[in-house]
Write a protein that holds these residues in place. Structure first.
Motif, mmCIF file in Angstrom:
data_model
loop_
_atom_site.group_PDB
_atom_site.id
_atom_site.type_symbol
_atom_site.label_atom_id
_atom_site.label_comp_id
_atom_site.label_asym_id
_atom_site.label_seq_id
_atom_site.Cartn_x
_atom_site.Cartn_y
_atom_site.Cartn_z
ATOM 1 N N UNK A 42 29.830 32.862 34.257
ATOM 2 C CA UNK A 42 29.950 32.192 35.561
ATOM 3 C C UNK A 42 28.976 32.768 36.573
ATOM 4 N N UNK A 43 28.432 31.911 37.427
ATOM 5 C CA UNK A 43 27.467 32.367 38.423
ATOM 6 C C UNK A 43 27.523 31.493 39.659
ATOM 7 N N UNK A 44 26.957 32.026 40.740
ATOM 8 C CA UNK A 44 26.828 31.296 42.005
ATOM 9 C C UNK A 44 25.373 31.389 42.440
ATOM 10 N N UNK A 45 24.790 30.261 42.801
ATOM 11 C CA UNK A 45 23.406 30.212 43.256
ATOM 12 C C UNK A 45 23.366 30.400 44.768
ATOM 13 N N UNK A 46 22.419 31.198 45.241
ATOM 14 C CA UNK A 46 22.166 31.334 46.681
ATOM 15 C C UNK A 46 20.730 30.908 46.933
ATOM 16 N N UNK B 215 23.257 20.140 40.721
ATOM 17 C CA UNK B 215 24.103 19.399 39.788
ATOM 18 C C UNK B 215 25.576 19.729 40.056
ATOM 19 N N UNK B 216 26.304 20.185 39.031
ATOM 20 C CA UNK B 216 27.712 20.539 39.237
ATOM 21 C C UNK B 216 27.901 22.046 39.340
ATOM 22 N N UNK B 217 26.831 22.755 39.660
ATOM 23 C CA UNK B 217 26.895 24.219 39.726
ATOM 24 C C UNK B 217 27.402 24.686 41.092
ATOM 25 N N UNK B 218 27.959 25.873 41.106
ATOM 26 C CA UNK B 218 28.431 26.471 42.359
ATOM 27 C C UNK B 218 27.242 27.069 43.105
ATOM 28 N N UNK B 219 27.170 26.822 44.391
ATOM 29 C CA UNK B 219 26.031 27.308 45.165
ATOM 30 C C UNK B 219 26.425 27.550 46.613
ATOM 31 N N UNK B 220 25.593 28.357 47.261
ATOM 32 C CA UNK B 220 25.716 28.603 48.706
ATOM 33 C C UNK B 220 24.352 28.350 49.317
ATOM 34 N N UNK B 221 24.288 27.476 50.284
ATOM 35 C CA UNK B 221 23.032 27.204 50.974
ATOM 36 C C UNK B 221 22.899 28.202 52.123
ATOM 37 N N UNK B 222 21.924 29.072 52.016
ATOM 38 C CA UNK B 222 21.732 30.060 53.063
ATOM 39 C C UNK B 222 20.744 31.128 52.650
ATOM 40 N N UNK B 223 20.516 32.057 53.552
ATOM 41 C CA UNK B 223 19.573 33.146 53.346
ATOM 42 C C UNK B 223 20.275 34.302 52.633
ATOM 43 N N UNK B 224 19.760 34.675 51.461
ATOM 44 C CA UNK B 224 20.401 35.725 50.659
ATOM 45 C C UNK B 224 20.304 37.102 51.305
ATOM 46 N N UNK C 185 26.054 36.277 51.304
ATOM 47 C CA UNK C 185 26.489 36.949 50.074
ATOM 48 C C UNK C 185 28.013 37.037 50.011
ATOM 49 N N UNK C 186 28.658 37.239 51.148
ATOM 50 C CA UNK C 186 30.115 37.266 51.169
ATOM 51 C C UNK C 186 30.691 35.909 50.783
ATOM 52 N N UNK C 187 30.044 34.840 51.230
ATOM 53 C CA UNK C 187 30.493 33.498 50.878
ATOM 54 C C UNK C 187 30.332 33.254 49.374
ATOM 55 N N UNK C 188 29.336 33.896 48.775
ATOM 56 C CA UNK C 188 29.116 33.770 47.327
ATOM 57 C C UNK C 188 30.053 34.666 46.534
ATOM 58 N N UNK C 189 30.901 35.423 47.207
ATOM 59 C CA UNK C 189 31.890 36.266 46.538
ATOM 60 C C UNK C 189 31.343 37.562 46.006
ATOM 61 N N UNK C 190 30.442 38.195 46.746
ATOM 62 C CA UNK C 190 29.814 39.422 46.247
ATOM 63 C C UNK C 190 30.818 40.558 46.069
ATOM 64 N N UNK C 191 31.892 40.555 46.833
ATOM 65 C CA UNK C 191 32.889 41.621 46.710
ATOM 66 C C UNK C 191 33.619 41.568 45.375
#
Length: 337
Positions: free
Chosen positions: A132-136, A148-157, A163-169
């Motif tokens: 599993x992964x999240x794109x930033x 496509x159907x992938x999980x992503x966060x639109x923003x500056x890495x 990064x918190x929105x992408x679940x880095x913790x």
């Protein structure tokens, strides 16, 4: 968020108009609450059933003011809501909420920072392995093309909140694949600050930036330019060998692979030599190296002994590697004859 504020404003406007209209008809027409509300609604919505209508001069004057005010507010609200649906913003919002819910449930996932050429190759490999992964990514065009159907966060890495929105913790790894070394240094530093246990792999273009990335917290640094140059030289010097490796490790090869397997403390293999384990005959895989602490034992011999916490690097078919992994992590598997 501007379009959603318009919906809220329209809703509040309609509520105020209906409230004022109901009170006005109760006062000027001496109607009960329900009839006043009914007359207000059919007036504002320009339905006009004719069963209830203003009869007093004051009520008619009040209606002359209420009709254009109510129709204007109602039209504004309907128009704003229709725009959300027609432009796809409403469906995008619903989809975004679902995606955030899925990301909040992720654990031990990988965050891919950057969706350029390197990032896309990383994405393919993780998908093949079922990780599993999240794109930033902040480039909206790249996201639209590859999300496509992938999980992503639109923003500056490089921003903590992204990064918190992408679940880095809760993530187990982060891959910094941006083209700029400075950005990757900042991402590595930020990632380690938010999650000290996360494994960070970073791309680097300049050799002099490698040490900076390690100091920033990167666990592994990959010089894509250097690897590309070595690959090109080997393709010229040893084309057949390179072609053979390509066949073995190409992205869509579901047959052969390399696996890293940690010897469990309770495993029967701990304390046994490779000869005693009889790995080649029993599992059809080849042990190509053993990592013990920070040292690598390359080309291990049959007399080399495995110990608990050793990282065994093995080559073989995917099915055989899975059986071998189960054997090294479960007790009594290797002792069964």
């Amino acid at each position: 968020m501007r379009e959603y504020r318009q919906i809220v404003v329209a809703f509040l406007g309609v509520t105020v108009v209906v409230f004022i209209g109901t009170l006005g008809y109760m006062y000027f027409e001496d109607l009960n609450v329900f009839d006043s509300l009914w007359l207000t609604m059919v007036t504002v919505l320009t339905v006009g059933y004719g069963d209830v209508y203003p009869v007093t001069p004051e009520g008619k004057t009040f209606t002359l003011v209420l009709v254009p005010l109510g129709v204007g507010v109602a039209t504004y609200g309907v128009g704003s809501f229709a725009a959300l649906i027609l432009e796809g913003r409403l469906s995008n919002t619903v989809g975004r909420k679902r995606m955030k819910k899925k990301m909040s449930q992720l654990h031990n996932h990988v965050i891919i920072c950057g969706l350029g050429r390197v990032g896309r190759e990383v994405l393919k490999q993780l998908e093949l392995q079922g990780i599993p992964f999240v794109i930033v990514e902040k480039d909206e065009q790249l996201l639209e093309k590859h999300k496509q159907d992938r999980l992503y966060v639109k923003g500056d890495a490089t921003v903590d909140q992204t990064l918190l929105e992408a679940g880095i913790e809760r993530a187990s790894g982060l891959i910094a694949a941006l083209p700029g070394d400075a950005d990757n240094v900042f991402i590595s530093l930020t990632a380690k600050g938010l999650n000290k246990n996360i494994q960070v792999v970073s791309r680097v273009d300049r050799v002099e930036s490698e040490e900076k990335l390690f100091r920033a917290g990167a666990d592994h640094v990959v010089n894509t330019s250097s690897i590309g140059g070595i690959r090109m030289a080997l393709s010229f010097l040893k084309p057949n060998s390179v072609e053979y490796l390509d066949v073995l490790f190409e992205a869509n090869n579901q047959f052969f692979g390399v696996e890293e397997i940690c010897v469990a403390e309770q495993s029967e293999v701990a304390g046994l030599s490779l000869r005693q384990c009889n790995i080649r005959n029993r599992f059809g895989v080849t042990v190509v190296a053993i990592k013990r602490s920070d040292d690598f034992l390359t080309h291990p011999s049959a007399d080399d002994v495995l110990t608990a916490a050793d990282m065994v690097i093995a080559f073989g078919t995917q099915s055989n590697l899975k059986q071998f992994e189960r054997a090294l992590t479960k007790k009594n598997e290797l002792s069964k004859k």
